[in-house]
Design a protein around this motif. Sequence first.
Motif, PDB file in Angstrom:
ATOM      1  N   GLY B  34     -26.526  13.760 -33.192  1.00 29.66           N
ATOM      2  CA  GLY B  34     -27.590  14.170 -32.668  1.00 29.66           C
ATOM      3  C   GLY B  34     -27.557  15.896 -32.544  1.00 29.66           C
ATOM      4  O   GLY B  34     -28.562  16.505 -32.190  1.00 29.66           O
ATOM      5  N   SER B  35     -26.552  16.468 -33.300  1.00 29.48           N
ATOM      6  CA  SER B  35     -26.520  18.077 -33.236  1.00 29.48           C
ATOM      7  C   SER B  35     -26.854  18.557 -34.542  1.00 29.48           C
ATOM      8  O   SER B  35     -26.471  17.825 -35.636  1.00 29.48           O
ATOM      9  CB  SER B  35     -24.858  18.295 -32.745  1.00 29.48           C
ATOM     10  N   THR B  36     -27.339  19.786 -34.412  1.00 27.79           N
ATOM     11  CA  THR B  36     -27.604  20.426 -35.798  1.00 27.79           C
ATOM     12  C   THR B  36     -27.136  21.538 -35.964  1.00 27.79           C
ATOM     13  O   THR B  36     -26.442  22.331 -35.002  1.00 27.79           O
ATOM     14  CB  THR B  36     -29.197  20.575 -35.869  1.00 27.79           C
ATOM     15  N   LEU B  37     -26.902  22.042 -37.318  1.00 25.32           N
ATOM     16  CA  LEU B  37     -26.160  23.308 -37.452  1.00 25.32           C
ATOM     17  C   LEU B  37     -27.006  24.588 -36.841  1.00 25.32           C
ATOM     18  O   LEU B  37     -26.519  25.401 -36.646  1.00 25.32           O
ATOM     19  CB  LEU B  37     -26.028  23.524 -39.123  1.00 25.32           C
ATOM     20  N   ASP B  38     -28.423  24.325 -37.015  1.00 23.22           N
ATOM     21  CA  ASP B  38     -29.217  25.322 -36.521  1.00 23.22           C
ATOM     22  C   ASP B  38     -28.989  25.584 -35.003  1.00 23.22           C
ATOM     23  O   ASP B  38     -28.828  26.778 -34.458  1.00 23.22           O
ATOM     24  CB  ASP B  38     -30.630  25.115 -36.588  1.00 23.22           C
ATOM     25  N   GLN B  39     -28.820  24.376 -34.316  1.00 28.07           N
ATOM     26  CA  GLN B  39     -28.494  24.675 -33.066  1.00 28.07           C
ATOM     27  C   GLN B  39     -27.122  25.406 -32.742  1.00 28.07           C
ATOM     28  O   GLN B  39     -27.064  26.263 -31.861  1.00 28.07           O
ATOM     29  CB  GLN B  39     -28.233  23.220 -32.395  1.00 28.07           C
ATOM     30  N   ILE B  40     -26.078  25.010 -33.583  1.00 21.28           N
ATOM     31  CA  ILE B  40     -24.834  25.587 -33.145  1.00 21.28           C
ATOM     32  C   ILE B  40     -24.808  27.191 -33.651  1.00 21.28           C
ATOM     33  O   ILE B  40     -24.271  27.867 -33.038  1.00 21.28           O
ATOM     34  CB  ILE B  40     -23.589  24.823 -34.172  1.00 21.28           C
ATOM     35  N   ALA B  41     -25.602  27.131 -34.812  1.00 17.81           N
ATOM     36  CA  ALA B  41     -25.749  28.680 -35.166  1.00 17.81           C
ATOM     37  C   ALA B  41     -26.428  29.665 -34.349  1.00 17.81           C
ATOM     38  O   ALA B  41     -25.951  30.694 -33.755  1.00 17.81           O
ATOM     39  CB  ALA B  41     -26.450  28.878 -36.457  1.00 17.81           C
ATOM     40  N   GLU B  42     -27.404  29.135 -33.651  1.00 14.96           N
ATOM     41  CA  GLU B  42     -28.098  29.784 -32.762  1.00 14.96           C
ATOM     42  C   GLU B  42     -27.346  30.228 -31.671  1.00 14.96           C
ATOM     43  O   GLU B  42     -27.449  31.328 -30.954  1.00 14.96           O
ATOM     44  CB  GLU B  42     -29.551  29.070 -32.186  1.00 14.96           C
ATOM     45  N   ARG B  43     -26.583  28.864 -30.904  1.00 11.86           N
ATOM     46  CA  ARG B  43     -25.561  29.203 -29.913  1.00 11.86           C
ATOM     47  C   ARG B  43     -24.738  30.124 -30.031  1.00 11.86           C
ATOM     48  O   ARG B  43     -24.394  31.034 -29.158  1.00 11.86           O
ATOM     49  CB  ARG B  43     -25.164  28.051 -29.270  1.00 11.86           C
TER      50      ARG B  43
END
Lengths: 206, 206
Positions: B34-43
């Motif tokens: 359910g997690s995305t690399l975009d999410q992680i990069a943004e955070r």
Amino acid sequence: MKDATAPQTRIQREKRELILEAALDVFAAFGFRGSTLDQIAERAGISKPNLLYYFEGKEAIHAQLLARLLDTWLDPLRELNPKGDARAEIRAYIFRKLEMARDYPRESRLFANEILQGAPRIGDELAGPLRALVDEKVTILRAWMAEGKIAKVDPYHLIFAIWATTQHYADFDVQVRAVLGRDDEARFHDAAQFLEQLFFAGLDPR
Amino acid sequence: MKDATAPQTRIQREKRELILEAALDVFAAFGFRGSTLDQIAERAGISKPNLLYYFEGKEAIHAQLLARLLDTWLDPLRELNPKGDARAEIRAYIFRKLEMARDYPRESRLFANEILQGAPRIGDELAGPLRALVDEKVTILRAWMAEGKIAKVDPYHLIFAIWATTQHYADFDVQVRAVLGRDDEARFHDAAQFLEQLFFAGLDPR
DNA sequence: TGGTCTTTTGACCAATTGGTTAAAAGACGC
DNA sequence: GCGTCTTTTAACCAATTGGTCAAAAGACCA
């Protein structure tokens, strides 16, 4: 079609049930965001457009599952009877919860996933009906404590402990299996016996 | 770069740490799928290609987090000392676990997500080191029971109960908050007191 | 100041995602 | 057998996904 209210034909009821069954498998295992419509359609043995003929979308399927779950999930707690014997009532509650973990592990995991992810879809349900029900039962527990029927402990945390210990057998099933060995059939019997001892005697040697 | 072994410069160590910190937030909340690399990069406040400059891919970040977690997750249990006082040792173990739920709730949820999804990435860890450690500590518990230091209960289920009741405060935090009211600061103090009573006296009225 | 190595990113890509559409295939009463 | 209504699906679509690449921008030292 696509109207969730009052499914009419036998085939519609059956297909919707088939889809919900498949969706429960998938959502319980991967959570909402980790699940895909393709997965659900494949497990249900139908095409994706066909699936979307019966439900408005991914959200709608998930919502239906959650609504059903919440409807039955709290039944055991509702049955806690203020007029019954304190210890017998609590014992019965623990056993009913343990039975639910055994018989409906997917529902337990669906719920666990939703809570783990911050309850974005059932937050209101928790703050409203759930909290009200717990408050009501806490009053009963407090009365029993005042009457000396059970030890004076924090009633909220008592309920949390019952939830935690019973649901653990569904939610952490893989871990329990890994520790106890592949297929321990006596697992739930042993768990029931242990929980009885824990809640009604603690670790004090007799 | 991209070699996980022995990060050299200060900036590399810091950036990798920054990424892992952000990834922990995201993975703990949404699970792996359910997690995305975009999410992680943004955070993390960096671009996605930059993130992938420091880690081989999504799997690698997740694997690193799990490896770290497993390394410290079982420390409290490891510390259970066969030569100490039975009740004091168990009490200390419960408190250490409760502290971990309070201080590392994201790690607890990361673990819970992994187990809920069938432990696809740490199954071997559970069946190997975890099981071995539990077996070792179960032997200690059995010895204490034989000596009459604590009640004779199923030692495996006792450990499960400690895990379940303590981790519940991290994993089901949203639900606990919803029931107890927004910000109950005494929550962990009350939980500690309750668990002490539950495990060492049960619900028997004194 | 120039040269090298590290770090960062805009532009891109193929695969997958949730979802639509239009037309085909069944089901069913007559 | 016919007409209508329900059910099913092949073919799409735009957005998002994990990931690549080449070139720009810094860092650092001589």
